[in-house]
Design a protein around this motif. Sequence first.
Motif, PDB file in Angstrom:
ATOM      1  N   VAL A 238       0.806  -1.218   0.000  1.00 24.79           N
ATOM      2  CA  VAL A 238       0.000   0.000   0.000  1.00 24.79           C
ATOM      3  C   VAL A 238       0.839   1.267   0.000  1.00 24.79           C
ATOM      4  CG1 VAL A 238      -2.016  -1.064   1.055  1.00 24.79           C
ATOM      5  CG2 VAL A 238      -0.216  -0.145   2.525  1.00 24.79           C
ATOM      6  N   ASP A 239       2.155   1.155   0.096  1.00 21.25           N
ATOM      7  CA  ASP A 239       2.990   2.358   0.075  1.00 21.25           C
ATOM      8  C   ASP A 239       4.416   1.949  -0.254  1.00 21.25           C
ATOM      9  OD1 ASP A 239       3.763   4.983   0.285  1.00 21.25           O
ATOM     10  OD2 ASP A 239       3.941   4.967   2.466  1.00 21.25           O
ATOM     11  N   LEU A 240       5.074   2.764  -1.064  1.00 21.72           N
ATOM     12  CA  LEU A 240       6.473   2.542  -1.427  1.00 21.72           C
ATOM     13  C   LEU A 240       7.205   3.868  -1.326  1.00 21.72           C
ATOM     14  CD1 LEU A 240       5.940   0.443  -4.691  1.00 21.72           C
ATOM     15  CD2 LEU A 240       6.633  -0.446  -2.467  1.00 21.72           C
ATOM     16  N   ARG A 241       8.383   3.857  -0.729  1.00 17.95           N
ATOM     17  CA  ARG A 241       9.195   5.065  -0.635  1.00 17.95           C
ATOM     18  C   ARG A 241      10.664   4.676  -0.668  1.00 17.95           C
ATOM     19  NH1 ARG A 241       9.169   7.316   3.930  1.00 17.95           N
ATOM     20  NH2 ARG A 241       7.867   5.890   5.110  1.00 17.95           N
ATOM     21  N   GLY A 242      11.498   5.655  -0.926  1.00 24.66           N
ATOM     22  CA  GLY A 242      12.922   5.363  -0.917  1.00 24.66           C
ATOM     23  C   GLY A 242      13.769   6.604  -0.819  1.00 24.66           C
ATOM     24  N   ASN A 243      15.001   6.410  -0.409  1.00 27.41           N
ATOM     25  CA  ASN A 243      16.037   7.434  -0.442  1.00 27.41           C
ATOM     26  C   ASN A 243      17.361   6.705  -0.589  1.00 27.41           C
ATOM     27  OD1 ASN A 243      17.376   7.050   2.291  1.00 27.41           O
ATOM     28  ND2 ASN A 243      15.261   7.417   2.952  1.00 27.41           N
ATOM     29  N   PRO A 244      18.473   7.391  -0.785  1.00 24.42           N
ATOM     30  CA  PRO A 244      19.741   6.690  -1.033  1.00 24.42           C
ATOM     31  C   PRO A 244      20.140   5.700   0.054  1.00 24.42           C
ATOM     32  CG  PRO A 244      19.942   8.996  -1.628  1.00 24.42           C
ATOM     33  CD  PRO A 244      18.608   8.858  -0.954  1.00 24.42           C
ATOM     34  N   ASP A 245      19.600   5.852   1.263  1.00 25.08           N
ATOM     35  CA  ASP A 245      20.003   4.977   2.356  1.00 25.08           C
ATOM     36  C   ASP A 245      18.959   3.919   2.708  1.00 25.08           C
ATOM     37  OD1 ASP A 245      22.440   6.402   2.842  1.00 25.08           O
ATOM     38  OD2 ASP A 245      21.231   7.967   3.783  1.00 25.08           O
ATOM     39  N   GLU A 246      17.790   3.967   2.080  1.00 22.64           N
ATOM     40  CA  GLU A 246      16.690   3.148   2.573  1.00 22.64           C
ATOM     41  C   GLU A 246      15.683   2.873   1.471  1.00 22.64           C
ATOM     42  OE1 GLU A 246      13.532   3.357   6.335  1.00 22.64           O
ATOM     43  OE2 GLU A 246      14.495   5.191   5.597  1.00 22.64           O
ATOM     44  N   THR A 247      15.081   1.677   1.562  1.00 21.11           N
ATOM     45  CA  THR A 247      13.938   1.319   0.732  1.00 21.11           C
ATOM     46  C   THR A 247      12.821   0.875   1.669  1.00 21.11           C
ATOM     47  OG1 THR A 247      15.237   0.675  -1.200  1.00 21.11           O
ATOM     48  CG2 THR A 247      13.053  -0.309  -0.980  1.00 21.11           C
ATOM     49  N   ARG A 250       5.388  -0.817   2.542  1.00 19.81           N
ATOM     50  CA  ARG A 250       4.360  -0.982   3.558  1.00 19.81           C
ATOM     51  C   ARG A 250       3.300  -1.935   3.019  1.00 19.81           C
ATOM     52  NH1 ARG A 250       2.178   3.619   7.641  1.00 19.81           N
ATOM     53  NH2 ARG A 250       4.385   3.465   8.173  1.00 19.81           N
ATOM     54  N   VAL A 251       3.033  -2.990   3.769  1.00 18.70           N
ATOM     55  CA  VAL A 251       2.147  -4.054   3.327  1.00 18.70           C
ATOM     56  C   VAL A 251       0.953  -4.125   4.260  1.00 18.70           C
ATOM     57  CG1 VAL A 251       1.925  -6.540   2.967  1.00 18.70           C
ATOM     58  CG2 VAL A 251       4.050  -5.375   2.326  1.00 18.70           C
ATOM     59  N   GLN A 252      -0.233  -4.125   3.657  1.00 16.74           N
ATOM     60  CA  GLN A 252      -1.450  -4.371   4.428  1.00 16.74           C
ATOM     61  C   GLN A 252      -1.767  -5.855   4.321  1.00 16.74           C
ATOM     62  OE1 GLN A 252      -5.590  -3.112   3.218  1.00 16.74           O
ATOM     63  NE2 GLN A 252      -5.250  -1.639   4.884  1.00 16.74           N
ATOM     64  N   ALA A 253      -1.542  -6.581   5.419  1.00 14.64           N
ATOM     65  CA  ALA A 253      -1.690  -8.032   5.433  1.00 14.64           C
ATOM     66  C   ALA A 253      -3.038  -8.405   6.048  1.00 14.64           C
ATOM     67  CB  ALA A 253      -0.555  -8.667   6.225  1.00 14.64           C
ATOM     68  N   HIS A 254      -3.781  -9.239   5.345  1.00 15.79           N
ATOM     69  CA  HIS A 254      -5.088  -9.666   5.816  1.00 15.79           C
ATOM     70  C   HIS A 254      -5.000 -11.076   6.384  1.00 15.79           C
ATOM     71  CE1 HIS A 254      -9.377 -11.170   5.220  1.00 15.79           C
ATOM     72  NE2 HIS A 254      -9.492 -10.153   6.059  1.00 15.79           N
ATOM     73  N   TYR A 255      -5.629 -11.271   7.548  1.00 16.96           N
ATOM     74  CA  TYR A 255      -5.674 -12.577   8.204  1.00 16.96           C
ATOM     75  C   TYR A 255      -7.129 -12.957   8.420  1.00 16.96           C
ATOM     76  CZ  TYR A 255      -0.706 -11.998   8.867  1.00 16.96           C
ATOM     77  OH  TYR A 255       0.640 -11.834   8.638  1.00 16.96           O
ATOM     78  N   VAL A 256      -7.423 -14.220   8.222  1.00 15.20           N
ATOM     79  CA  VAL A 256      -8.796 -14.668   8.253  1.00 15.20           C
ATOM     80  C   VAL A 256      -8.915 -15.956   9.052  1.00 15.20           C
ATOM     81  CG1 VAL A 256      -8.579 -15.938   6.090  1.00 15.20           C
ATOM     82  CG2 VAL A 256     -10.832 -15.164   6.822  1.00 15.20           C
ATOM     83  N   ALA A 257     -10.015 -16.080   9.781  1.00 13.60           N
ATOM     84  CA  ALA A 257     -10.367 -17.321  10.471  1.00 13.60           C
ATOM     85  C   ALA A 257     -11.769 -17.705  10.006  1.00 13.60           C
ATOM     86  CB  ALA A 257     -10.327 -17.143  11.985  1.00 13.60           C
ATOM     87  N   PRO A 258     -11.889 -18.637   9.052  1.00 14.17           N
ATOM     88  CA  PRO A 258     -13.219 -18.974   8.503  1.00 14.17           C
ATOM     89  C   PRO A 258     -14.199 -19.432   9.562  1.00 14.17           C
ATOM     90  CG  PRO A 258     -11.469 -19.906   7.161  1.00 14.17           C
ATOM     91  CD  PRO A 258     -10.815 -19.381   8.391  1.00 14.17           C
ATOM     92  N   THR A 259     -13.711 -20.106  10.590  1.00 13.70           N
ATOM     93  CA  THR A 259     -14.567 -20.517  11.698  1.00 13.70           C
ATOM     94  C   THR A 259     -13.901 -20.094  12.998  1.00 13.70           C
ATOM     95  OG1 THR A 259     -13.534 -22.704  11.831  1.00 13.70           O
ATOM     96  CG2 THR A 259     -15.489 -22.496  10.432  1.00 13.70           C
TER      97      THR A 259
END
Length: 920
Positions: A238-247, A250-259
């Motif tokens: 959901v987001d990407l950024r960078g500079n010479p020292d860093e990459t 950002r990940v939006q992770a979904h978790y599910v419990a069907p029951t």
Amino acid sequence: MSLTHRSLVPTAVSLSALLLLGGCASLPSLGGGPATTDAAKPAAGKPEPARSGTASAAPAAPGAAGAAPAAGGPPAFATVTKDAKRIDGLLPLWQKDEKVWLELRPEDLGKPFFLSPKLAQGLGENGLFGGLMVGRWQPWGRAQVVEFRRIANQVQMVARNDQYTAAAGSPEAAAVKSAFSDSLLGSTAVASQAHPDSKAILIDANALFVTDLLGMGMTLQRQYRQTYSFDKANSAVVDLRGNPDETVLRVQAHYVAPTLAQPQPGAPPTTPQPTLPSTLPDARSLFLTLHYSLVRLPAEPMPARRADPRVGYFTTSVDDFGNDLRQQPRQRFINRWRLEKKDPAAALSEPVKPITFWLDRNIPLKYRDAITRGVLGWNAAFERIGFKDALVVKQQGPEDSFDTLDVGAASIRWMTNAKPQFGAIGPSQVDPRTGEILDADIGFESLSSRAIRHTRAQVLAPRSVTQWEAILQAPHLHAPGAEACQHADEAAEQLSYALDVLEARGELDPDSPEAEAYVQAYLEDTTLHEVGHTLGLRHNFRSSRIYTDAQLDDPEFTRRNGLAGSVMEYAPINLPAPGQRGGMPFQTVLGPYDYWAIEYGYKPIEPTQEASELMRIAGRSAEPELAYGTDEDNSLGIDPDSLQMDLGTDPVLFARKRLAIARDLIHRQENRPLKPTEDYTVLRRSISYALRDAGRSVGTLLRQIGGLRTLRDFPGSGRDPLQPVPPAVQREALQLVASQVLAADGLSISPALARKLSTDYLARFDSGEPVATDFSVEGMVLDLQRAVLAQLMSDSVAARVLDNEAKVDRPGQALALSELIDTIGKAVWADALAGGEIPAARRELQREHASRLAERLLRPTPGSRADARALWRAQAQRLVRQLDKAQAAGQGSAMKAAHLADLSRTLKLALEAPLQRSGI
């Protein structure tokens, strides 16, 4: 031009549809990396607000546009990146719709990077707190030293195992390599041919990062005992950024419990039961947002500084097998920031790069000054060793584009959780080669304020013997995590307690500016403590013993010197006894230990002189003001000095004073006038706080009995490292426990007050578990008494009392085990044997004592001492005679007669029971 962020939101689907999707990704091998320290981030400082990388259309590769891919191979670089945007950074990223590629140059393969994960958005409960470094609450998911390895057309992201080392190119290095394994975090196929000019390749970043990389599914399963699993179909970058020292990804992770599992009726109380997250609109589905940073290690490693047990630093350890003459291969270095003078010859110089703390924009305006003072308060210690403005505070502005979770500088954030959890926390990440601290994120929990005192009282009221044992700091066999910290939570409770005490005395209006000053002082105290952790310092629970009660009662002395030798202490709020003036309530200045510890860790020393100079500095450890004892010294239950929530040179005087304050507060509730706008929960709150603080004071007393001071001195200090508590102090502590806790006239309230201790009916379930409508002070005191008996009658205390007789020069003056056992018996049974009536609460306590006596006779533990068993038997025999005599006197009610007969019979059966004993 500035970077344009592209937020990728999963396609909206119905909840029932996404539950059917499943989407469970297989979990790669987890773990790896240094076992004793977090991985780290580069030493580059936090850039100023204009730190974003640039996004641009893919540059045309010369001759690449029309190049045909090799048969069966990946497409050309330009083909993959057509219409994609390039995000410049340490490792460039390419983005096209939901697809993200990571660009790797040949020189990036096989080189170490730090992968630093943080939880940007969590659940607000059970350790899943947005704004924390991942790995603080579970053993996996910590920052890792990783490298990218290409094997044919596959690229692996591998966590390097740098815990075990030897000199490069040596035979020992070959042996180490064959002995220990790295760990695979993820792998993916090469996505493009090499760029014609840079020779860089592309790999699918989604395949590496849009996965359950950190094992959060395991965390959820463990926390709730539900079948949560990672749902790849509804997770995205959901987001990407960078500079010479860093990459940054950002990940939006979904978790599910069907029951969802439900608690099983009738299951044994010790059986773990499934629970549900309390903060979700639908417990079957949740999102966690992970903030991943990839950075390089410092090109020039910082010189490591060896650890010394006399000075409390967190450490980084490396097992070096290159020298077999050492007693063991493990080497320990202290964790510290890289701090170098701009002018090495100057007595006072600014640092080349100061330790910069960024205040997140989410910190409330009214608290920023207090937090800033807490950070900058450490500059006094650095000035003594030649650094001017070693620590700097900067405020993140509303328009600043960087995130305080980014890499390269320390940050302080304000966190909102569903209920009080930890108060504040100060984790850090380090370079595993040297212990250099490269990043730190302090989190302040908003619910540790005085606004929820009534809720905290209901949640924190001790409701079992086990809870009282925790308050008493009863001994246990394992130490807590070295980085566990409850300082802010404990200090918040002390703040609430003090406001209640001073309000009850009529000395403070809880809504006045004076009360707000207490809150500000609490924040400054807590900031000093947490910043100390981010500078590398561990807790110091021995430092509370350096000042006298008269000094602590002096406002000017405490304003200059604080309450303890270190801000790394868990010191109680400095409350005056009724009628006294009182010193400063919180520790808002550094103590002498703090100056000394910073000198050891940060003083510039020539390499040729470092070993001797460090020995000289650490050699001062015997000075009283530099006393040091940490978590392990406290948790093993032996050392009576390394305690939490004690204060002053005289522990018995401190406990007596705090018990008097608690009794006074309880007494004032008897006739406390309540306004029509108030409810009765204010009475319950005050009683709860008073009993908890009384319990802590009793814990201080219990640790003196059989106590053994365990000092960290080296030879030559003039002190023995093992020192029994003076017998006079042990006796005084024992008598105070007997008279104020176990005796008939111990802690109690009137029936009239007991009928007023109502609950907050609207908040009974706010803690996640029901709070009983009834509030039994008698039951709470009885559980406290049971916990006290459990400790005083334990095999461990008996063993220490017996062992201490061999450590004193005049054994006849030591506290004898027979004296301890007799004192307990007299305190419990005096009223029963005196001929009067026995109240119900006293009968319960006497049954507890008799039951424990019988247990000692029937089921002695393998570690119990023969002398102790003999003395318990002698007491049981003596007590039977006394009970029979009291019963024969025929004085009192039928209940009393039945009570005496029942306990006499219990002890007789235990004495008559055949017992197979070894060692006779």
